[in-house]
Scaffold this motif. Structure first.
Motif, PDB file in Angstrom:
ATOM      1  N   PHE A   1      -7.121  -0.320  10.002  1.00 30.27           N
ATOM      2  CA  PHE A   1      -7.222   0.130   8.617  1.00 30.27           C
ATOM      3  C   PHE A   1      -8.095  -0.868   7.701  1.00 30.27           C
TER       4      PHE A   1
ATOM      5  N   HIS B   1      -4.780   5.910  -5.289  1.00 31.36           N
ATOM      6  CA  HIS B   1      -5.592   7.148  -4.287  1.00 31.36           C
ATOM      7  C   HIS B   1      -5.856   7.993  -5.377  1.00 31.36           C
TER       8      HIS B   1
ATOM      9  N   HIS C   1     -11.563  -0.264   5.488  1.00 28.97           N
ATOM     10  CA  HIS C   1     -11.527  -0.337   4.059  1.00 28.97           C
ATOM     11  C   HIS C   1     -12.606  -1.382   3.894  1.00 28.97           C
TER      12      HIS C   1
ATOM     13  N   HIS D   1       1.057  -1.246   0.039  1.00 29.46           N
ATOM     14  CA  HIS D   1       0.066  -0.071   0.017  1.00 29.46           C
ATOM     15  C   HIS D   1       0.779   1.224   0.077  1.00 29.46           C
TER      16      HIS D   1
ATOM     17  N   HIS E   1      -8.094  -1.548  -3.206  1.00 38.91           N
ATOM     18  CA  HIS E   1      -8.383  -1.647  -1.725  1.00 38.91           C
ATOM     19  C   HIS E   1      -9.435  -2.868  -1.554  1.00 38.91           C
TER      20      HIS E   1
HETATM   21 CU   LIG Z   1      -5.553   3.348   0.864  1.00 43.30          CU
END
Ligand SMILES: [Cu+2]
Ligand SMILES: *[C@@H]1O[C@H](CO)[C@@H](O)[C@H](O)[C@H]1NC(C)=O
Ligand SMILES: *[C@@H]1O[C@H](CO)[C@@H](O)[C@H](O)[C@H]1NC(C)=O
Ligand SMILES: *[C@@H]1O[C@H](CO)[C@@H](O)[C@H](O)[C@H]1NC(C)=O
Length: 331
Positions: free
Chosen positions: A239, A88, A243, A80, A97
């Protein structure tokens, strides 16, 4: 190293069962879907098994030679970190993602003996009151808010995890704690009205832009600290719950018109004008255009790079969560 003794026990356990794989039919088609559930609906034992598997991943040695990453958890974080500028503010944001969450689920199951699915955080339930979320529970959750000027977390199962990646790109790598600054002025953006606003969008591009804005920012900014680092934020295990919730929103939008939305893609491959200027990588730190696309428009043949954590996939491979690769559903 500040790892607690429990990690060592789990690592031995994990290596003994590293051959577990997701069941597939002989034809490779999706038969039994993994059921991804909201964190607050899991039993205490289910929560513990997920967290134990995450702790195991943080202890498993790195295998891929990715700069800075010292364990398997960090290798996934590294995938990532390195690509933040091309995942992004671009059309691949949601598919990338989605695959990244799947990779996490695979690591927990295949390398750490986890039997469940990747849970998600029902942030809408906690919008405007993250401070009392089940996810931040110090006993059955991920630990609470950070403490002191640096905001390092001091309770919960990850209190002593030291992360080797970030802040930001590899150039910033240094040993750091998981820190949080819960901000419920920001977490309100997880509210149903924000989701409904996005769900009404008619095109993939409009939906993605909407989802990457308020709903996406709710979890990052609402938790604060490490989670607000757009590049190295997978250093806080929350996280993955955030996500996965965002991915559920993506699937919900797709489900409103599957005939169109299983194949509709768009957006650019190079981010511009999204207020992400702080995400510009240092020269040479990230590829400028990913493989698979003929030009600077995101297509289904766009390659999603997992740096060997799991095999690369195309966007086409991840458009249907019920498909042969992913094979899961949201409950
Ligand atoms: Cu991200
Ligand atoms: C973290 O370290 C402190 C101090 O060594 C210890 O008291 C605590 O139990 C540890 N917490 C965890 C979750 O390992
Ligand atoms: C890439 O796509 C973005 C968004 O569509 C656009 O603004 C940008 O100018 C394009 N860049 C190049 C080099 O074509
Ligand atoms: C994954 O994709 C990247 C970027 O497109 C490519 O450089 C790499 O070789 C691929 N890895 C594998 C294992 O195919």
């Amino acid at each position: 190293m500040l790892f607690s003794p429990i990690f060592a026990t789990l690592a031995v356990f994990a290596s003994a069962i590293s051959a577990v794989v997701t069941p597939r039919s002989p034809t490779g088609q999706c038969e039994t879907k993994l059921q991804r559930k909201a964190w607050h609906t899991l039993s205490v034992a289910e929560k513990k098994s997920y967290i134990d598997a995450e702790l195991c991943l943080m202890k498993l040695p790195a295998t891929l030679g990715l700069t800075g990453a010292k364990n398997r958890f960090e290798e996934l974080q590294s995938a990532h970190q390195v690509q933040a500028a091309i995942t992004h503010g671009v059309g691949a944001f949601l598919p990338f993602h989605r695959l990244h969450m799947y990779a996490h689920e695979q690591l927990l199951r295949n390398e750490c003996g986890y039997k469940g699915a990747q849970p998600y955080w029902d942030e809408t339930r906690d919008a405007g009151k993250f401070y009392k979320s089940d996810v931040l529970d110090p006993v059955t959750g991920f630990g609470g808010n950070g403490v002191g000027a640096n905001g390092c977390i001091v309770d919960g199962p990850f209190a002593n995890f030291t992360n080797n990646l970030g802040p930001g790109y590899r150039v910033g790598d240094s040993l750091n704690c998981i820190n949080r600054f819960v901000n419920d002025a920001i977490s309100v953006m997880a509210g149903q009205e924000y989701l409904d606003f996005c769900l009404k969008k008619k095109t993939y591009v409009d939906f993605w832009l909407c989802a990457e804005n308020a709903p996406h920012r709710s979890g990052h900014g609402g938790v604060g600290g490490k989670m607000t680092d757009p590049i190295a934020s997978p250093g806080d295990p929350i996280f993955y719950l955030h996500h996965t919730w965002l991915d559920k929103l993506f699937w919900q939008w797709q489900s409103l018109d599957l005939a169109t939305r299983l194949t509709e893609m768009g957006g650019g491959n190079v981010q511009t004008g999204f207020g992400f200027d702080s995400m510009r990588p240092p020269p040479g730190a990230a590829p400028q255009l990913p493989a698979g696309d003929p030009a600077n428009t995101t297509t289904l043949s766009h390659s999603l790079n997992m740096f060997g954590v799991i095999p690369n996939a195309t966007i086409a491979d991840v458009m249907d969560i019920r498909g042969a690769l992913l094979c899961f559903e949201y409950i």
